[in-house]
Design an enzyme around this catalytic site. Structure first.
Site, PDB file in Angstrom:
ATOM      1  N   HIS A  21       0.821  -1.222   0.000  1.00 22.57           N
ATOM      2  CA  HIS A  21       0.000   0.000   0.000  1.00 22.57           C
ATOM      3  C   HIS A  21       0.854   1.270   0.000  1.00 22.57           C
ATOM      4  CE1 HIS A  21      -3.406   2.467   0.270  1.00 22.57           C
ATOM      5  NE2 HIS A  21      -4.166   1.704   1.025  1.00 22.57           N
ATOM      6  N   ASP A  50     -10.012  -7.798 -17.689  1.00 19.31           N
ATOM      7  CA  ASP A  50     -10.248  -8.869 -18.662  1.00 19.31           C
ATOM      8  C   ASP A  50      -8.900  -9.283 -19.248  1.00 19.31           C
ATOM      9  OD1 ASP A  50     -10.900 -10.554 -20.717  1.00 19.31           O
ATOM     10  OD2 ASP A  50     -12.233  -9.149 -21.751  1.00 19.31           O
TER      11      ASP A  50
END
Length: 468
Positions: free
Chosen positions: A156, A393
């Site tokens: 992070h 995708d």
């Protein structure tokens, strides 16, 4: 049961800059632990694409390409003292795993964060030397039904949600053979206001200090030890609109109305306070991430890759929250609106003045190092509204779900739009076990009662499902 079959280090397939990048104070305040998210792909998507012979091979090759423009993710963190780090872009690479699960996708239920979803994310041993840990780890898990998941863990301190998702979307483009970036990443973090240790903050930055504790308690140690559990709640488009309606009750056409997010966040905050049975005089904080990219002057460059998110934390007495949903929305809005260029720079000056940021990091906990406690009586809500969470995708279709694989602490929650973009949301949230049942009932109670009172619509079992 999930078993790791193989793993490998993936390095950029071209020479990348061998530099050490300065991290902004906005980076430094984030946990250096890895944010765990996972994507789910049903079996029909994989089976129907005969051109994808090996999803693991596809991920590995395309990752080596996208790590060229995103070369910091192939580097390592080096501790430089005072709880601060520098990003060493040494090209050591990311790590990718392939795993097999004896379960089927349906066994994960509604995809709420559990011990089973955590198995879909690579394990990181934080007792190791931080300079040896990859900043990006990926796990491809095959289910026995033929579906797959992709678990992603990104440190992070290196990137916020927007940057991480732009990277994922670009990686997916390369995997499909399009070989194009969603946006060109901008790696010079010097453009983010550096902060000046000699410049005093202009505001009282309570959001960077200790958070409210329960009345009668000097610290949060007792609350920190209590058992917590996670759930996943659903909000239909009708329910979201009803919350927004309730929040804006009494406002005329010329007034600036509260948004969907403000109404949902205020509702969660109020329900958490009620379920915890907090006294009216109890102070409670709502921790909300705010994107600074367009709030700074000048604005950050498009594609800025680093943490550009800080937090606003409105604090209110529970009694004021209970006046009405609109009142709670107003508290949230006032706090967000003060988060302008001057306030952000004052926040950075505050952090620059700190000799050691170790204990300023919220949500990071080990036996030897405890960050700011954010749990009871407080709430943290992260919104993924507007982020490209379903653009991943890789050649076998869009995911049917994307979400966090774990929730770190009591009061942590997300607001996530569902994949079919029908205006509905899911809300994963972590609360103490003793508060969860009441929270789930309260979460739907007011919405359903409003439906009945105003006869807006017939409430069916899906609309008023208290436990699923």
């Amino acid at each position: 049961m999930v078993s790791i079959e193989r793993s490998c280090i993936v390095k950029p397939n071209e020479q990348t800059p061998d530099v050490k990048l300065r991290l902004s104070e906005c980076d430094q305040i984030k946990p250096y632990t890895h944010a765990p998210t996972f994507y789910i792909y049903p079996p029909q998507n994989i089976d129907s694409n005969k051109s994808i012979s090996s999803p693991f091979h596809t991920l590995k090759i395309s990752l080596s390409h996208v790590l060229v423009p995103y070369y910091p993710l192939a580097g390592r963190l080096n501790l430089i003292g005072g709880g601060r780090f520098v990003l060493n872009c040494n090209g050591l690479g990311a790590e990718i795993f392939e795993a097999e699960s004896q379960s089927e996708i349906k066994d994960l239920g509604d995809f709420r964060p559990t011990s089973e979803t955590r198995k879909l994310i690579p394990t990181v041993d934080y007792t190791e030397d931080i300079s040896e840990l990859p900043l990006l780890l990926v796990q491809l898990t095959r289910f026995k039904c033929g579906g797959i998941s992709i678990g992603v863990a990104i440190s992070h301190i290196v990137a916020d949600g927007k940057g991480a998702l732009e990277f994922i979307s670009s990686w997916a483009n390369f995997a499909r053979g399009e070989n194009k970036l969603v946006v060109e990443p901008y790696h010079d973090r010097n453009v983010f206001y550096k902060g000046d240790p000699l410049s005093k903050p202009r505001f009282d930055h309570h959001e960077l200090k200790a958070f409210p504790t329960l009345i009668g308690h000097d610290d949060a140690e007792e609350e920190r030890k209590k058992e917590c559990t996670n759930t996943m709640l659903k909000l239909s488009k009708t329910q979201v609109n009803k919350l927004k309606e309730m929040a804006n009750e009494g406002k005329d056409a010329t007034s600036r109305h509260y948004s969907r997010y403000e109404a949902i966040a205020a509702h969660i905050w109020r329900c958490a306070s009620k379920s915890r049975k907090l006294q009216n005089a109890q102070l409670t904080s709502l921790r909300v991430p705010v994107d600074c990219r367009n709030r700074l002057k000048p604005t950050l460059p498009q594609g800025y890759y680093g943490n550009a998110v800080m937090v606003t934390s409105p604090i209110a007495e529970v009694g004021k929250l209970m006046l009405g949903l609109g009142d709670a929305c107003d508290i949230i809005r006032q706090s967000a609106e003060m988060f302008n260029d001057d306030y952000i720079k004052s926040s950075i000056d505050f952090l620059a003045n700190q000799e050691d940021l170790t204990k300023r990091r919220a949500g990071f906990h080990t036996d030897s190092q405890k960050g700011l406690f954010l749990g009871n009586p407080n709430v943290t809500i992260t919104s993924w509204l507007g982020l490209t969470i379903y653009d991943a995708d890789f050649g076998w279709g869009k995911p049917i779900f994307m979400g966090p694989a774990g929730l770190g602490f009591d009061g942590k929650s997300f607001v996530i739009p569902v994949s079919d973009e029908d205006g509905s949301f899911v809300i994963p949230i972590r609360l103490q076990v003793t508060h969860m049942d009441d929270f789930k009932k309260l979460f739907y109670q007011d919405i359903c009662c409003a439906h009945r009172k105003q006869i807006v619509a017939t409430v069916n079992n899906d609309d008023c499902n208290l436990y699923e």
